[in-house]
Motif scaffolding. Structure first.
Motif, PDB file in Angstrom:
ATOM      1  N   PRO A   1       0.828  -1.213   0.000  1.00 14.88           N
ATOM      2  CA  PRO A   1       0.000   0.000   0.000  1.00 14.88           C
ATOM      3  C   PRO A   1       0.858   1.258   0.000  1.00 14.88           C
ATOM      4  O   PRO A   1       1.929   1.298   0.613  1.00 14.88           O
ATOM      5  CB  PRO A   1      -0.803  -0.120   1.301  1.00 14.88           C
ATOM      6  N   GLN A   2       0.387   2.280  -0.679  1.00 20.97           N
ATOM      7  CA  GLN A   2       1.053   3.578  -0.704  1.00 20.97           C
ATOM      8  C   GLN A   2       0.025   4.653  -0.383  1.00 20.97           C
ATOM      9  O   GLN A   2      -0.900   4.893  -1.158  1.00 20.97           O
ATOM     10  CB  GLN A   2       1.676   3.837  -2.076  1.00 20.97           C
ATOM     11  N   SER A   3       0.175   5.287   0.783  1.00 28.21           N
ATOM     12  CA  SER A   3      -0.757   6.335   1.178  1.00 28.21           C
ATOM     13  C   SER A   3      -0.574   7.560   0.285  1.00 28.21           C
ATOM     14  O   SER A   3       0.544   7.983   0.010  1.00 28.21           O
ATOM     15  CB  SER A   3      -0.532   6.716   2.642  1.00 28.21           C
ATOM     16  N   THR A   4      -1.704   8.114  -0.194  1.00 30.23           N
ATOM     17  CA  THR A   4      -1.660   9.266  -1.088  1.00 30.23           C
ATOM     18  C   THR A   4      -2.309  10.504  -0.490  1.00 30.23           C
ATOM     19  O   THR A   4      -2.027  11.617  -0.931  1.00 30.23           O
ATOM     20  CB  THR A   4      -2.365   8.944  -2.411  1.00 30.23           C
ATOM     21  N   GLY A   5      -3.192  10.336   0.473  1.00 30.15           N
ATOM     22  CA  GLY A   5      -3.920  11.470   1.030  1.00 30.15           C
ATOM     23  C   GLY A   5      -5.062  11.943   0.167  1.00 30.15           C
ATOM     24  O   GLY A   5      -5.756  12.889   0.531  1.00 30.15           O
ATOM     25  N   VAL A   6      -5.282  11.290  -0.980  1.00 26.92           N
ATOM     26  CA  VAL A   6      -6.391  11.652  -1.878  1.00 26.92           C
ATOM     27  C   VAL A   6      -7.613  10.829  -1.480  1.00 26.92           C
ATOM     28  O   VAL A   6      -7.559   9.591  -1.485  1.00 26.92           O
ATOM     29  CB  VAL A   6      -6.020  11.391  -3.345  1.00 26.92           C
ATOM     30  N   GLU A   7      -8.709  11.481  -1.164  1.00 23.99           N
ATOM     31  CA  GLU A   7      -9.869  10.792  -0.596  1.00 23.99           C
ATOM     32  C   GLU A   7     -10.514   9.787  -1.546  1.00 23.99           C
ATOM     33  O   GLU A   7     -11.190   8.863  -1.106  1.00 23.99           O
ATOM     34  CB  GLU A   7     -10.909  11.819  -0.141  1.00 23.99           C
TER      35      GLU A   7
ATOM     36  N   SER B   1      -7.817   6.382   0.568  1.00 24.52           N
ATOM     37  CA  SER B   1      -6.673   7.290   0.448  1.00 24.52           C
ATOM     38  C   SER B   1      -5.364   6.525   0.280  1.00 24.52           C
ATOM     39  O   SER B   1      -4.314   6.957   0.752  1.00 24.52           O
ATOM     40  CB  SER B   1      -6.591   8.221   1.671  1.00 24.52           C
ATOM     41  N   THR B   2      -5.439   5.392  -0.400  1.00 21.68           N
ATOM     42  CA  THR B   2      -4.275   4.521  -0.589  1.00 21.68           C
ATOM     43  C   THR B   2      -4.339   3.901  -1.970  1.00 21.68           C
ATOM     44  O   THR B   2      -5.420   3.574  -2.459  1.00 21.68           O
ATOM     45  CB  THR B   2      -4.261   3.401   0.472  1.00 21.68           C
ATOM     46  N   LEU B   3      -3.184   3.733  -2.614  1.00 26.25           N
ATOM     47  CA  LEU B   3      -3.094   3.042  -3.887  1.00 26.25           C
ATOM     48  C   LEU B   3      -2.220   1.807  -3.744  1.00 26.25           C
ATOM     49  O   LEU B   3      -1.310   1.759  -2.918  1.00 26.25           O
ATOM     50  CB  LEU B   3      -2.516   3.957  -4.968  1.00 26.25           C
ATOM     51  N   GLU B   4      -2.525   0.809  -4.579  1.00 25.73           N
ATOM     52  CA  GLU B   4      -1.749  -0.429  -4.577  1.00 25.73           C
ATOM     53  C   GLU B   4      -0.546  -0.282  -5.497  1.00 25.73           C
ATOM     54  O   GLU B   4      -0.681   0.055  -6.672  1.00 25.73           O
ATOM     55  CB  GLU B   4      -2.631  -1.586  -5.051  1.00 25.73           C
ATOM     56  N   MET B   5       0.630  -0.521  -4.949  1.00 26.77           N
ATOM     57  CA  MET B   5       1.843  -0.449  -5.739  1.00 26.77           C
ATOM     58  C   MET B   5       2.024  -1.749  -6.528  1.00 26.77           C
ATOM     59  O   MET B   5       1.291  -2.720  -6.352  1.00 26.77           O
ATOM     60  CB  MET B   5       3.052  -0.184  -4.840  1.00 26.77           C
ATOM     61  N   SER B   6       3.028  -1.770  -7.398  1.00 28.04           N
ATOM     62  CA  SER B   6       3.290  -2.960  -8.208  1.00 28.04           C
ATOM     63  C   SER B   6       3.582  -4.164  -7.320  1.00 28.04           C
ATOM     64  O   SER B   6       4.252  -4.046  -6.289  1.00 28.04           O
ATOM     65  CB  SER B   6       4.483  -2.695  -9.136  1.00 28.04           C
ATOM     66  N   ASN B   7       3.067  -5.323  -7.718  1.00 28.77           N
ATOM     67  CA  ASN B   7       3.339  -6.544  -6.957  1.00 28.77           C
ATOM     68  C   ASN B   7       4.521  -7.323  -7.521  1.00 28.77           C
ATOM     69  O   ASN B   7       4.732  -8.495  -7.170  1.00 28.77           O
ATOM     70  CB  ASN B   7       2.089  -7.433  -6.895  1.00 28.77           C
ATOM     71  N   VAL B   8       5.318  -6.709  -8.419  1.00 23.56           N
ATOM     72  CA  VAL B   8       6.498  -7.357  -8.977  1.00 23.56           C
ATOM     73  C   VAL B   8       7.603  -7.391  -7.922  1.00 23.56           C
ATOM     74  O   VAL B   8       7.918  -6.364  -7.312  1.00 23.56           O
ATOM     75  CB  VAL B   8       6.997  -6.616 -10.230  1.00 23.56           C
TER      76      VAL B   8
END
Length: 356
Positions: free
Chosen positions: A32-38, A311-318
Motif C-alpha cells: 500500500p502507498q498512502s496518497t492522502g487523496v480521498e 486514500s491509498t493506492l496499490e503499488m506494483s506486486n512485482v
C-alpha cells in the motif's frame, strides 16, 4: 523395420521448436502507498473494482479514481465506477439491487427535516422542587430554528410531577405548548405518564402546528443534583455537502454543513473463480472470459472479496529482487551454452595446428 537382408534404421527426429508456455497475470496484492487523496482506493484481497463505459463492465485493480464535472466517480480513462447509491431519504443501501454509477456532488443540498421527537434524560431532585431545562433548538419543516424548554413542578403528591413545555423561552410571558403528569416509583425510576405532545404555531410558511412528541421515560427521581436536559431531537436545517469519505467496506459517507452525516453510496467489488483467466485490454482493465467464470458482484468484506483501504493506492506486486535473480541466471545459462561453440572451435584449431 529390418527387411530384405537389411537392418532397420532409426527415424530422423526434427525438433519441435520453442514456444511460450504461458503469460500469467498475478493478482497478489502489492504494497500500500498512502496518497492522502480521498478518492484513491486499494483492495486488500482478491476482489476487483467494476467500471463501465456505458455498454459493458470492465474490471480493474487500479483504484486511482476522481469525480468528473458531474460528480461521477471515474477512472483516468473516463470509465465510470460502479456501485450502489443510497436512498436519499433514509441513507439505506440495497446491495442486492443492480449496480450503477456513483455520483458525489459537493455542494448538493440535504433538505431540512422538521423535529418530530424530543428525548429528555437526567435526574430530578425531589427536594429541589421547581426546575427547568436549558432551552434547546428544534426545527420546523422549512428548517427555521425555534427554542423549546421544559419546566418540572412537583404536584403535591409524592413522586408525581407536572411537566410543561414552553416555546421560545419567554421569561416574562412564557407560552405553554403542552403539558403532562409523570410518576416515578419508590426506586426513583420512571413509572407512568403519557408522552408529552407539544404543538407550536410556527407560521412563516412552514407546516403549522409543529407537533413534537417528547419522550420522558429516560428520567429518574433520586436524591442528588438535578441534571434534566434535552438529550436529542430528530430535526435539522438545510445543509450542503462539504466533503465525503470512504470506509473499509467501500461505503461513502457525506458530511454536510449542518453537522449531519449521511451515507451516499457504496463501491461494488467483483470476484472471479479464476482471475487468471481474465483477458487484458490495457489501461489496467480486464474483461471476463469463459475460463475466468462469471463475475460475482458484491460488497467489500463479504464473500472473500477483501476490504478497501481509502486514500491509498496499490503499488506494483512485482518482486524486483526475484526478477533480477532470474534474469542473471538466464544470462549466465546462455553464456555457459555459448561456450560450447567456443570450446569446439578451439579443439578444431588444435587439430589443425597438429597437422602443421
Amino acid at each position: 523395420a529390418p527387411q530384405n537382408n537389411r537392418g532397420g534404421t532409426n527415424p530422423m527426429q526434427v525438433g519441435l521448436g520453442v514456444q511460450v508456455g504461458s503469460i500469467d497475470t498475478l493478482f497478489t496484492s502489492g504494497n500500500p502507498q498512502s496518497t492522502g487523496v480521498e478518492t484513491d482506493l486499494m483492495i486488500q484481497g482478491e476482489g476487483l473494482f467494476v467500471v463501465s463505459d456505458g455498454e459493458r463492465f470492465y474490471y480493474t485493480r487500479a483504484g486511482n479514481f476522481y469525480p468528473d464535472s458531474d460528480g461521477t466517480l471515474v477512472t483516468p480513462g473516463g470509465y465510470k465506477v460502479m456501485g450502489w447509491r443510497a436512498d436519499p431519504q433514509t441513507g439505506q443501501i440495497d446491495t442486492f439491487a443492480p449496480i450503477g454509477e456513483l455520483r458525489i456532488e459537493k455542494g448538493s443540498v440535504i433538505h431540512a427535516r422538521a423535529t418530530t421527537e424530543v428525548v429528555l434524560s437526567g435526574n430530578l431532585d425531589p427536594s429541589q422542587g421547581d426546575s427547568r431545562t436549558p432551552a434547546r433548538v428544534i426545527y420546523d419543516s422549512l428548517g427555521n430554528a425555534h427554542e423549546i424548554y421544559f419546566r418540572f413542578v412537583p404536584s403535591g403528591t409524592p413522586n408525581v410531577w407536572n411537566v410543561t413545555a414552553y416555546w421560545n423561552n419567554p421569561v416574562s410571558d412564557p407560552t405553554p405548548v403542552g403539558s403532562v403528569r409523570v410518576e416515578f416509583n419508590e426506586n426513583g425510576q420512571f413509572s407512568s405518564g403519557d408522552p408529552l405532545t407539544a404543538d407550536l404555531d410556527v407560521g412563516g410558511g412552514a407546516t403549522t402546528p409543529l407537533s413534537v412528541t417528547v419522550d420522558l421515560s429516560g428520567l429518574t427521581q433520586l436524591a442528588g443534583e438535578t441534571t434534566v436536559k434535552i438529550a436529542s431531537q430528530d430535526g435539522f436545517p438545510m445543509g450542503t455537502l462539504e466533503r465525503f469519505a470512504f470506509d473499509s467496506n467501500g461505503v461513502i459517507t457525506g458530511y454536510y454543513s449542518n453537522g449531519l452525516r449521511q451515507v451516499l453510496g457504496q463501491v461494488a467489488l467483483a470476484l472471479f473463480a479464476n482471475p487468471g483467466g481474465l483477458e487484458r485490454l490495457g489501461e489496467s482493465l480486464f474483461i471476463e472470459t469463459p475460463n475466468s467464470g462469471a463475475a460475482q458482484i458484491g460488497a467489500a468484506n463479504t464473500g472473500g472479496r477483501g476490504g478497501i483501504l481509502p486514500s491509498t493506492l496499490e503499488m506494483s506486486n512485482v518482486d524486483l529482487a526475484q526478477e533480477f535473480t532470474e534474469m542473471i541466471l538466464t544470462q549466465r545459462g546462455y553464456q555457459a551454452n555459448s561456450r560450447v561453440i567456443t570450446t569446439s572451435d578451439e579443439m578444431l584449431q588444435e587439430l589443425v595446428n597438429l597437422k602443421r
